[in-house]
Motif scaffolding. Sequence first.
Motif, mmCIF file in Angstrom:
data_model
loop_
_atom_site.group_PDB
_atom_site.id
_atom_site.type_symbol
_atom_site.label_atom_id
_atom_site.label_comp_id
_atom_site.label_asym_id
_atom_site.label_seq_id
_atom_site.Cartn_x
_atom_site.Cartn_y
_atom_site.Cartn_z
ATOM 1 N N THR A 238 -22.874 -22.468 26.994
ATOM 2 C CA THR A 238 -22.303 -22.099 28.119
ATOM 3 C C THR A 238 -20.665 -21.851 27.859
ATOM 4 N N VAL A 240 -16.891 -21.086 29.171
ATOM 5 C CA VAL A 240 -15.955 -21.028 30.312
ATOM 6 C C VAL A 240 -14.654 -20.565 30.108
ATOM 7 N N SER A 242 -10.953 -19.758 32.220
ATOM 8 C CA SER A 242 -9.983 -19.941 33.535
ATOM 9 C C SER A 242 -8.780 -19.544 33.063
ATOM 10 N N GLN A 246 -9.965 -21.038 27.719
ATOM 11 C CA GLN A 246 -11.523 -20.993 27.467
ATOM 12 C C GLN A 246 -12.166 -21.647 26.319
ATOM 13 N N ASN A 249 -18.506 -25.204 26.701
ATOM 14 C CA ASN A 249 -18.947 -26.448 26.952
ATOM 15 C C ASN A 249 -20.102 -27.227 25.992
ATOM 16 N N SER A 289 -23.606 -14.910 34.616
ATOM 17 C CA SER A 289 -22.237 -15.245 34.797
ATOM 18 C C SER A 289 -22.024 -15.647 36.263
ATOM 19 N N THR A 300 -12.477 -18.773 37.740
ATOM 20 C CA THR A 300 -13.057 -19.238 36.356
ATOM 21 C C THR A 300 -14.538 -18.562 36.420
ATOM 22 N N THR A 301 -14.472 -18.270 35.314
ATOM 23 C CA THR A 301 -16.102 -17.502 34.928
ATOM 24 C C THR A 301 -16.791 -18.283 33.781
ATOM 25 N N THR A 302 -17.974 -18.713 34.403
ATOM 26 C CA THR A 302 -18.769 -19.378 33.573
ATOM 27 C C THR A 302 -19.946 -18.336 33.151
ATOM 28 N N LYS A 304 -23.798 -18.463 31.262
ATOM 29 C CA LYS A 304 -24.757 -19.421 30.954
ATOM 30 C C LYS A 304 -25.632 -18.395 29.780
#
Length: 356
Positions: A238, A240, A242, A246, A249, A289, A300-302, A304
Amino acid sequence: MEQNLHNHIKKDTAKWIVVFIAIILIFATSTASFVMCIGQRNSAEPDRETVQPTEPVLGVETVEENGIMLTMGEAVAVTAADNTNYVSQYVTATILPESVTDKYVTWTLKWADNAALKAKSISDYLLVDESTQNALTVKINCYKSFRGSNAILECTTRQGNKKATCTITYDGKPTSMTIASPSGVTKYNLGKDSVDTLYTGQSYTCKLNLDNIFHDVGTSFNDYTITVQGIGNITTGTFVQSGRGQGWNNHDTTVSLDSIKAKLITATCTNGNLVITAKASYMSYFESSEISHPEGLGETTTWKNKYYESQVDSAGNKPYFLITVSHRTLGFSAQYKCFIADNVSSVSLTQTTITF
């Protein structure tokens, strides 16, 4: 009395000598017969040859005529003791009615009246194998292509002089295939091995080269099944990004390349060619995403299951794609290996001038 006993012993001795000599003669006769049988069997053995089943390059038309039915049997590719190569095709005659006792037949070959090779000796191309002459199942040997000319196989019965014929054609069925690399591709070093490099957003054409024992293949053999397999695994996690920075995780999930291949590559067969579309590189892969706006972080872009790194297999290679092209009816196949890389989209510098 003593004389009588002596004579009796002499008679018994003579009797046993005769029996012993008879046993020796019987044994000698049996041994000689056995040796003769072995000698005859060995003398009848042909030169050694290597035989392997193959799809026939010949076409033999099944016919029924004058009480005789001719049917095509199995074809085999042969490498003879002198290293010459040829293909054998079997044809069986069925004589009707079944009650006929004299099933002796004669087989002959000749060119059809309109054969382009009519002036050539047919024995240079086709020959009735003498070991099967006069039998109901005949072996026809083909030594080279006779494309464009038809031959006639004739079967004649000894009893009644009945005849049946069938036409022999050269279809040129392929027995093997190779896949040529697309023009202009370079190699990518997987680690231990190297494969072709294909770039995202592009389609590539690989020629399917068909062959047979005579290196003369027909044009109507393009019935293929294509299988694409992703070989190896990648590690994902994962990620992230923002307004405040960046980072990862986590990055501890293993994803098999085969499970995501549909998003990365497709392969089809068109006009006897393998056509590959490189959709995306697994180095750009992510499952999904999501954009959010947490307080204090801004947009914020996450991502997966975003690609983190390639896993190296026991052979020392990073993941790659294996494409197998199999002929649907003839059975042979060939394989192509490739790696999909991202195309360079742009280049920029941190500054446009340098001052010393």
